[in-house]
Design a protein around this motif. Structure first.
Motif, mmCIF file in Angstrom:
data_model
loop_
_atom_site.group_PDB
_atom_site.id
_atom_site.type_symbol
_atom_site.label_atom_id
_atom_site.label_comp_id
_atom_site.label_asym_id
_atom_site.label_seq_id
_atom_site.Cartn_x
_atom_site.Cartn_y
_atom_site.Cartn_z
ATOM 1 N N GLU A 39 -16.487 -6.122 -3.907
ATOM 2 C CA GLU A 39 -17.191 -5.207 -3.021
ATOM 3 C C GLU A 39 -17.834 -4.127 -3.876
ATOM 4 N N VAL A 40 -19.147 -4.000 -3.759
ATOM 5 C CA VAL A 40 -19.889 -2.997 -4.516
ATOM 6 C C VAL A 40 -20.724 -2.187 -3.537
ATOM 7 N N ALA A 41 -20.457 -0.883 -3.459
ATOM 8 C CA ALA A 41 -21.221 -0.008 -2.571
ATOM 9 C C ALA A 41 -22.589 0.271 -3.189
ATOM 10 N N ARG A 42 -23.536 0.648 -2.350
ATOM 11 C CA ARG A 42 -24.871 0.994 -2.843
ATOM 12 C C ARG A 42 -24.743 2.138 -3.847
ATOM 13 N N GLY A 43 -25.299 1.936 -5.032
ATOM 14 C CA GLY A 43 -25.209 2.934 -6.096
ATOM 15 C C GLY A 43 -24.120 2.622 -7.109
ATOM 16 N N GLY A 44 -23.157 1.762 -6.760
ATOM 17 C CA GLY A 44 -22.106 1.370 -7.694
ATOM 18 C C GLY A 44 -22.622 0.351 -8.700
ATOM 19 N N LYS A 45 -22.019 0.310 -9.872
ATOM 20 C CA LYS A 45 -22.428 -0.627 -10.932
ATOM 21 C C LYS A 45 -21.217 -1.394 -11.443
ATOM 22 N N VAL A 46 -21.338 -2.720 -11.516
ATOM 23 C CA VAL A 46 -20.300 -3.582 -12.065
ATOM 24 C C VAL A 46 -20.925 -4.432 -13.156
ATOM 25 N N ILE A 47 -20.286 -4.443 -14.325
ATOM 26 C CA ILE A 47 -20.771 -5.249 -15.444
ATOM 27 C C ILE A 47 -19.626 -6.134 -15.925
ATOM 28 N N PHE A 48 -19.872 -7.438 -15.947
ATOM 29 C CA PHE A 48 -18.887 -8.402 -16.435
ATOM 30 C C PHE A 48 -19.346 -8.959 -17.772
ATOM 31 N N GLY A 49 -18.404 -9.078 -18.719
ATOM 32 C CA GLY A 49 -18.677 -9.766 -19.968
ATOM 33 C C GLY A 49 -18.625 -11.270 -19.751
ATOM 34 N N GLU A 50 -18.539 -12.002 -20.823
ATOM 35 C CA GLU A 50 -18.547 -13.461 -20.750
ATOM 36 C C GLU A 50 -17.136 -14.032 -20.725
ATOM 37 N N ARG A 51 -17.021 -15.202 -20.119
ATOM 38 C CA ARG A 51 -15.813 -16.015 -20.113
ATOM 39 C C ARG A 51 -14.575 -15.309 -19.574
ATOM 40 N N ASN A 52 -14.736 -14.566 -18.494
ATOM 41 C CA ASN A 52 -13.598 -13.951 -17.819
ATOM 42 C C ASN A 52 -12.998 -14.945 -16.845
ATOM 43 N N GLN A 53 -11.696 -14.806 -16.572
ATOM 44 C CA GLN A 53 -11.010 -15.734 -15.689
ATOM 45 C C GLN A 53 -10.008 -15.001 -14.818
ATOM 46 N N ASN A 54 -9.643 -15.645 -13.732
ATOM 47 C CA ASN A 54 -8.520 -15.179 -12.935
ATOM 48 C C ASN A 54 -7.781 -16.365 -12.366
ATOM 49 N N ARG A 55 -6.519 -16.124 -12.031
ATOM 50 C CA ARG A 55 -5.705 -17.132 -11.358
ATOM 51 C C ARG A 55 -5.307 -16.516 -10.024
ATOM 52 N N GLY A 56 -5.502 -17.218 -8.954
ATOM 53 C CA GLY A 56 -5.164 -16.674 -7.639
ATOM 54 C C GLY A 56 -6.190 -15.643 -7.199
ATOM 55 N N HIS A 57 -5.811 -14.833 -6.239
ATOM 56 C CA HIS A 57 -6.749 -13.874 -5.657
ATOM 57 C C HIS A 57 -6.882 -12.634 -6.526
ATOM 58 N N LEU A 58 -8.106 -12.138 -6.616
ATOM 59 C CA LEU A 58 -8.437 -10.930 -7.373
ATOM 60 C C LEU A 58 -9.362 -10.095 -6.505
ATOM 61 N N TYR A 59 -9.036 -8.803 -6.363
ATOM 62 C CA TYR A 59 -9.842 -7.891 -5.550
ATOM 63 C C TYR A 59 -10.427 -6.822 -6.452
ATOM 64 N N MET A 60 -11.747 -6.653 -6.397
ATOM 65 C CA MET A 60 -12.422 -5.602 -7.149
ATOM 66 C C MET A 60 -13.343 -4.850 -6.208
ATOM 67 N N GLN A 61 -13.242 -3.522 -6.263
ATOM 68 C CA GLN A 61 -14.056 -2.658 -5.412
ATOM 69 C C GLN A 61 -14.696 -1.593 -6.296
ATOM 70 N N CYS A 62 -15.964 -1.321 -6.046
ATOM 71 C CA CYS A 62 -16.684 -0.289 -6.776
ATOM 72 C C CYS A 62 -17.426 0.588 -5.771
ATOM 73 N N GLY A 63 -17.094 1.889 -5.770
ATOM 74 C CA GLY A 63 -17.678 2.830 -4.827
ATOM 75 C C GLY A 63 -19.087 3.249 -5.197
ATOM 76 N N PRO A 64 -19.690 4.143 -4.419
ATOM 77 C CA PRO A 64 -21.093 4.524 -4.594
ATOM 78 C C PRO A 64 -21.441 5.116 -5.967
ATOM 79 N N GLN A 65 -20.555 5.876 -6.556
ATOM 80 C CA GLN A 65 -20.811 6.421 -7.891
ATOM 81 C C GLN A 65 -19.990 5.703 -8.960
ATOM 82 N N GLY A 66 -19.338 4.617 -8.598
ATOM 83 C CA GLY A 66 -18.447 3.915 -9.514
ATOM 84 C C GLY A 66 -19.178 3.128 -10.581
ATOM 85 N N GLN A 67 -18.533 3.035 -11.753
ATOM 86 C CA GLN A 67 -19.022 2.213 -12.858
ATOM 87 C C GLN A 67 -17.847 1.405 -13.390
ATOM 88 N N LEU A 68 -17.827 0.131 -13.067
ATOM 89 C CA LEU A 68 -16.757 -0.773 -13.478
ATOM 90 C C LEU A 68 -17.295 -1.731 -14.530
#
Length: 187
Positions: A39-68
């Protein structure tokens, strides 16, 4: 065939994120995330590198001024949650254990505005976060650290450290009852 199918699903997911969040999400075309609720709110920024993984459920939230920012080759085990209202940076080659929680904000319960008190979290490269660990606003974890299972981290953890919290087990007993039993048994 399985690898090809996963690559196609990953590319479709990356295109979906781009369509839904626009410039708010930057991710490689092929990403190893599966069962990610993003979930990324308007104005939030999420940047993923390469070859990331998860097992099972993963929740990520980024608010309006957030930088993840999540580095490359990061693994999240099942049940992890990352909530960003300020700034969270996770380095390369990190391993995050089951049910770990990373939260860079507090709720402003002293004020009726309902706003958050946001801060920053920095997790260095090659950090291993144990199961059920909680990383709070203001945490700065250096490179090559191990955060023990069940730890609550807030503040500075120097590079190359093992961070754990010593807990003692306490057992509350009804001493009056035990003493009464002993007296009756000795008669």
């Amino acid at each position: 065939m399985g690898i090809v199918w996963r690559a196609i699903k990953s590319a479709a997911r990356s295109v979906y994120w781009k369509c839904r969040f626009g410039a708010g999400v930057k991710a490689p075309l092929v990403e190893g995330f599966d069962h990610l609720q993003l979930e990324v709110a308007r104005g939030g920024k999420v940047i993923f590198g390469e070859r990331n993984q998860n097992r099972g459920h993963l929740y990520m939230q980024c608010g309006p001024q957030g930088q993840l920012t999540v580095g490359s080759h990061v693994f999240f085990n099942s049940g992890c949650s990352v909530a960003c209202m300020g700034r969270i940076q996770i380095g390369d080659y990190c391993k995050i254990g089951n049910n770990a929680v990373i939260v860079d904000h507090d709720h402003n319960y002293m004020d009726d505005s309902g706003e958050y008190l946001a801060g920053e979290i920095h997790i260095g490269n090659r950090v291993w976060v144990g199961a059920n660990a909680i990383i709070l606003k203001g945490a700065r974890i250096g490179d090559d650290c191990v955060i023990a299972a069940g730890s609550v981290v807030k503040g500075e953890v120097p590079a190359g450290s093992l961070f754990y919290q010593k807990r003692e087990s306490c057992v509350k007993r009804d001493y009056a009852y035990c003493a009464k039993e002993k007296r009756q048994g000795s008669e």
